[in-house]
Write an enzyme that holds these catalytic residues in place. Sequence first.
Site, PDB file in Angstrom:
ATOM      1  N   SER A   1     -29.078 -52.414  -3.274  1.00  0.00           N
ATOM      2  CA  SER A   1     -30.123 -53.440  -3.112  1.00  0.00           C
ATOM      3  C   SER A   1     -31.317 -52.751  -2.473  1.00  0.00           C
ATOM      4  CB  SER A   1     -29.630 -54.554  -2.184  1.00  0.00           C
ATOM      5  OG  SER A   1     -30.727 -55.327  -1.720  1.00  0.00           O
TER       6      SER A   1
ATOM      7  N   TYR B   1     -25.598 -57.068   5.875  1.00  0.00           N
ATOM      8  CA  TYR B   1     -25.756 -56.950   4.427  1.00  0.00           C
ATOM      9  C   TYR B   1     -26.552 -55.686   4.092  1.00  0.00           C
ATOM     10  CZ  TYR B   1     -27.131 -57.874  -0.392  1.00  0.00           C
ATOM     11  OH  TYR B   1     -27.346 -57.756  -1.743  1.00  0.00           O
TER      12      TYR B   1
HETATM   13  N1  LIG Z   1     -29.317 -61.556  -6.522  1.00  0.00           N
HETATM   14  C1  LIG Z   1     -30.032 -60.712  -5.816  1.00  0.00           C
HETATM   15  O1  LIG Z   1     -31.170 -60.993  -5.388  1.00  0.00           O
HETATM   16  C2  LIG Z   1     -29.492 -59.334  -5.527  1.00  0.00           C
HETATM   17  C3  LIG Z   1     -30.385 -58.369  -5.067  1.00  0.00           C
HETATM   18  C4  LIG Z   1     -29.904 -57.104  -4.783  1.00  0.00           C
HETATM   19  C5  LIG Z   1     -28.585 -56.802  -4.978  1.00  0.00           C
HETATM   20  N2  LIG Z   1     -27.736 -57.775  -5.425  1.00  0.00           N
HETATM   21  C6  LIG Z   1     -26.327 -57.400  -5.597  1.00  0.00           C
HETATM   22  O2  LIG Z   1     -25.937 -57.665  -6.923  1.00  0.00           O
HETATM   23  C7  LIG Z   1     -24.529 -57.842  -6.979  1.00  0.00           C
HETATM   24  C8  LIG Z   1     -24.211 -59.065  -7.853  1.00  0.00           C
HETATM   25  O3  LIG Z   1     -24.728 -60.195  -7.258  1.00  0.00           O
HETATM   26  P1  LIG Z   1     -25.402 -61.398  -8.065  1.00  0.00           P
HETATM   27  O4  LIG Z   1     -26.791 -61.484  -7.628  1.00  0.00           O
HETATM   28  O5  LIG Z   1     -25.103 -61.271  -9.502  1.00  0.00           O
HETATM   29  O6  LIG Z   1     -24.643 -62.628  -7.380  1.00  0.00           O
HETATM   30  P2  LIG Z   1     -23.563 -63.658  -7.957  1.00  0.00           P
HETATM   31  O7  LIG Z   1     -24.086 -64.344  -9.147  1.00  0.00           O
HETATM   32  O8  LIG Z   1     -23.143 -64.470  -6.762  1.00  0.00           O
HETATM   33  O9  LIG Z   1     -22.358 -62.730  -8.426  1.00  0.00           O
HETATM   34  C9  LIG Z   1     -21.430 -62.150  -7.541  1.00  0.00           C
HETATM   35  C10 LIG Z   1     -20.205 -61.761  -8.333  1.00  0.00           C
HETATM   36  O10 LIG Z   1     -19.263 -61.171  -7.451  1.00  0.00           O
HETATM   37  C11 LIG Z   1     -18.028 -61.857  -7.588  1.00  0.00           C
HETATM   38  N3  LIG Z   1     -17.327 -61.874  -6.312  1.00  0.00           N
HETATM   39  C12 LIG Z   1     -17.738 -62.423  -5.142  1.00  0.00           C
HETATM   40  N4  LIG Z   1     -16.789 -62.291  -4.203  1.00  0.00           N
HETATM   41  C13 LIG Z   1     -15.750 -61.629  -4.804  1.00  0.00           C
HETATM   42  C14 LIG Z   1     -14.482 -61.191  -4.366  1.00  0.00           C
HETATM   43  N5  LIG Z   1     -14.058 -61.403  -3.111  1.00  0.00           N
HETATM   44  N6  LIG Z   1     -13.674 -60.566  -5.253  1.00  0.00           N
HETATM   45  C15 LIG Z   1     -14.071 -60.364  -6.523  1.00  0.00           C
HETATM   46  N7  LIG Z   1     -15.276 -60.729  -6.993  1.00  0.00           N
HETATM   47  C16 LIG Z   1     -16.095 -61.364  -6.142  1.00  0.00           C
HETATM   48  C17 LIG Z   1     -18.386 -63.266  -8.029  1.00  0.00           C
HETATM   49  O11 LIG Z   1     -17.336 -63.857  -8.784  1.00  0.00           O
HETATM   50  P3  LIG Z   1     -16.214 -64.859  -8.231  1.00  0.00           P
HETATM   51  O12 LIG Z   1     -16.885 -65.825  -7.326  1.00  0.00           O
HETATM   52  O13 LIG Z   1     -15.663 -65.433  -9.494  1.00  0.00           O
HETATM   53  O14 LIG Z   1     -15.226 -63.970  -7.531  1.00  0.00           O
HETATM   54  C18 LIG Z   1     -19.537 -62.963  -8.974  1.00  0.00           C
HETATM   55  O15 LIG Z   1     -19.058 -62.608 -10.246  1.00  0.00           O
HETATM   56  C19 LIG Z   1     -24.048 -57.959  -5.538  1.00  0.00           C
HETATM   57  O16 LIG Z   1     -23.482 -56.726  -5.132  1.00  0.00           O
HETATM   58  C20 LIG Z   1     -25.335 -58.207  -4.758  1.00  0.00           C
HETATM   59  O17 LIG Z   1     -25.268 -57.727  -3.432  1.00  0.00           O
HETATM   60  C21 LIG Z   1     -28.153 -59.022  -5.715  1.00  0.00           C
END
Ligand SMILES: NC(=O)c1ccc[n+]([C@@H]2O[C@H](COP(=O)([O-])OP(=O)(O)OC[C@H]3O[C@@H](n4cnc5c(N)ncnc54)[C@H](OP(=O)(O)O)[C@@H]3O)[C@@H](O)[C@H]2O)c1
Length: 265
Positions: free
Chosen positions: A142, A155
């Site tokens: 991130s 985080y």
């Molecule tokens: N969105 C942003 O602004 C942003 C910015 C920078 C980086 N990121 C990073 O991008 C990555 C993906 O996030 P996203 O934005 O796509 O958010 P998201 O839509 O909430 O997706 C998170 C994913 O992780 C899975 N997950 C959560 N807890 C888990 C666990 N204990 N075991 C297995 N799977 C788990 C969730 O699925 P289930 O709930 O089905 O388990 C979901 O598929 C993360 O690493 C986040 O830190 C996001």
Amino acid sequence: MTQEYKGTALVTGASSGIGAVYAHRLAKQGYDLIIVARNGERLKALASGLTEETGRTVETVVADLGNTADLARVEGVLKQDRSITLLVNNAGVGGTAPLLAADVDKMQKMMELNVTALMRLTYAAVPGFVARGGGTIINIASIVAIVPERLNGVYGATKAFVLAFSQSLKHELAERNIRIQAVLPGATATEFWGIAGTPIEHLPSEIVMSAEAMVDASLAGLKQGEFATIPALEDAGLLSAYEQARQALMPNLSRSMPAKRYKLA
Ligand SMILES: NC(=O)c1ccc[n+]([C@@H]2O[C@H](COP(=O)([O-])OP(=O)(O)OC[C@H]3O[C@@H](n4cnc5c(N)ncnc54)[C@H](OP(=O)(O)O)[C@@H]3O)[C@@H](O)[C@H]2O)c1
């Protein structure tokens, strides 16, 4: 099926957001998939849609990567499945509360997913990649890896781990034909924000990218051979300057004597 078969990609956190888009794009590029998350219904729906659209084989693994036994099961898949050529370490959670308002147990859980699971899955994948002569790891960090002041500090620290760990992997595995990419997304429109404690609607729209655009830019960066990809960063020279400053520090960080400014004579 139009694309040449590229092996199997294991994508964590593929049930929504960024991971689901990776799954879609990689299937279209010619990868079979193993998609991992807790929500089995969502994974199944995604899998059948992707197979219908691309003809690729998509296996689902329901696992809570914060749970040791579930994590070990996914590690086992990475160790045993010789068709795996790409690991996308994407599953992660965030937080927006400052220390005084944050729950320390939630912070620990975040570290178990964002740091421990990512580290263990990497350790599970790399020996097979080395033995088979190559592979690729995409680690989703991130922008808070380099600006931890922005959101919850734990985080930011977990993502700084992802960046630093990726940097060392790139260094250690350079001769082994293993590609490492660290992706540093800015704000991306997914469920992440609601779960982290700040609904996405609270952010100015000009700083929020769609997950589709974010992933497409990151995969373009991978193709261009980038190590660190910051999809929103217009001036790539700023990142090069940051890296050059780091390199310039490198030979000056360990000496027998403290620096003169400490005036220890
Ligand atoms: N969105 C942003 O602004 C942003 C910015 C920078 C980086 N990121 C990073 O991008 C990555 C993906 O996030 P996203 O934005 O796509 O958010 P998201 O839509 O909430 O997706 C998170 C994913 O992780 C899975 N997950 C959560 N807890 C888990 C666990 N204990 N075991 C297995 N799977 C788990 C969730 O699925 P289930 O709930 O089905 O388990 C979901 O598929 C993360 O690493 C986040 O830190 C996001």
